[in-house]
Write a protein that holds these residues in place. Structure first.
Motif: not given
Lengths: 112, 115
Positions: A32, A93-95, A97-99
């Protein structure tokens, strides 16, 4: 270690010109890629974002170009206006790690 | 209506004091964050909470303690403040991990100055 590298640090463009800001990342898990705009005294605001399944996304005068193989993406501001003068941040962004990891920011000044 | 509101907007305090920053969002988002922006405008994540549960805790001194009483609120308490804590602290919220199409919604920030 900087995971997201943004350039240039600052940019001066004449009104009506094209502003181009670049971002490079290292982690292939990122999925993302948003750009945020921040005016002085305000929080960053989402401008435009892209997922890695497309190479370009356009919204009005703002376009993201995405090169997955090179792990780079860029923001193009067409017909730049003095009101576009702000600090721009790319982010990854990375789904998993959520950050969001932000780039260092680019201060854009559009001269009338 | 302000979507993500932080209080106070400015905070000037002496070294060694304890202070809190409050954050509330009325967007119905399930995830909230604290970011620190330094003098060079670099934004670094500190914490994130999903439905009141801590999911991200970056390498932050344990003098910083977040608390989420419910999914609309995320507060930040800082003990024994140091000069290096001076920065702008942003609260943000999102629906889901990266916020999907909506991204993160940031508050206007709290400028903390430690003297």
């Amino acid at each position: 270690q900087q995971q997201v590298k943004q350039s240039p640090q600052s940019l001066i463009v004449q009104k009506g010109g094209i502003s181009i800001i670049n971002c490079a990342y290292e982690n292939t898990a990122f999925d993302y890629f948003p750009w945020y705009q921040q005016f002085p005294g305000k929080g960053p605001a989402l401008l435009i974002a892209i997922r890695p399944d497309v190479s370009e996304k356009k919204e009005g005068r703002f376009t993201i170009s995405f090169n997955k193989s090179a792990k780079q993406f860029s923001l193009h501001i067409m017909d730049s206006q003095p009101g576009d003068s702000a600090t721009y941040f790319c982010a990854c962004g990375s789904s998993n790690t959520g950050k969001l990891i932000f780039g260092q920011g680019t201060t854009l000044q559009v001269k009338p | 209506d302000t979507a993500v509101s932080q209080t106070p907007k400015y905070l000037v305090t002496q070294m060694g004091n304890d202070k809190s920053i409050k954050c509330e969002q009325n967007l119905g988002h399930d995830t909230m964050y604290w970011y620190k922006q330094d003098s060079k405008k670099f934004l670094k994540i500190m914490f994130s909470y999903n439905n009141k549960e801590l999911i991200i805790n970056e390498t932050v001194p344990n003098r910083f303690s977040p608390k989420s009483p419910d999914k609309a609120h995320l507060n930040l308490h800082i003990n024994s403040l140091e000069l290096g804590d001076s920065a702008v602290y942003f609260c943000a919220s999102s629906q889901g991990e990266t916020g999907g199409a909506g991204g993160y919604t940031f508050g206007s920030g709290t400028r903390l100055t430690v003297v």
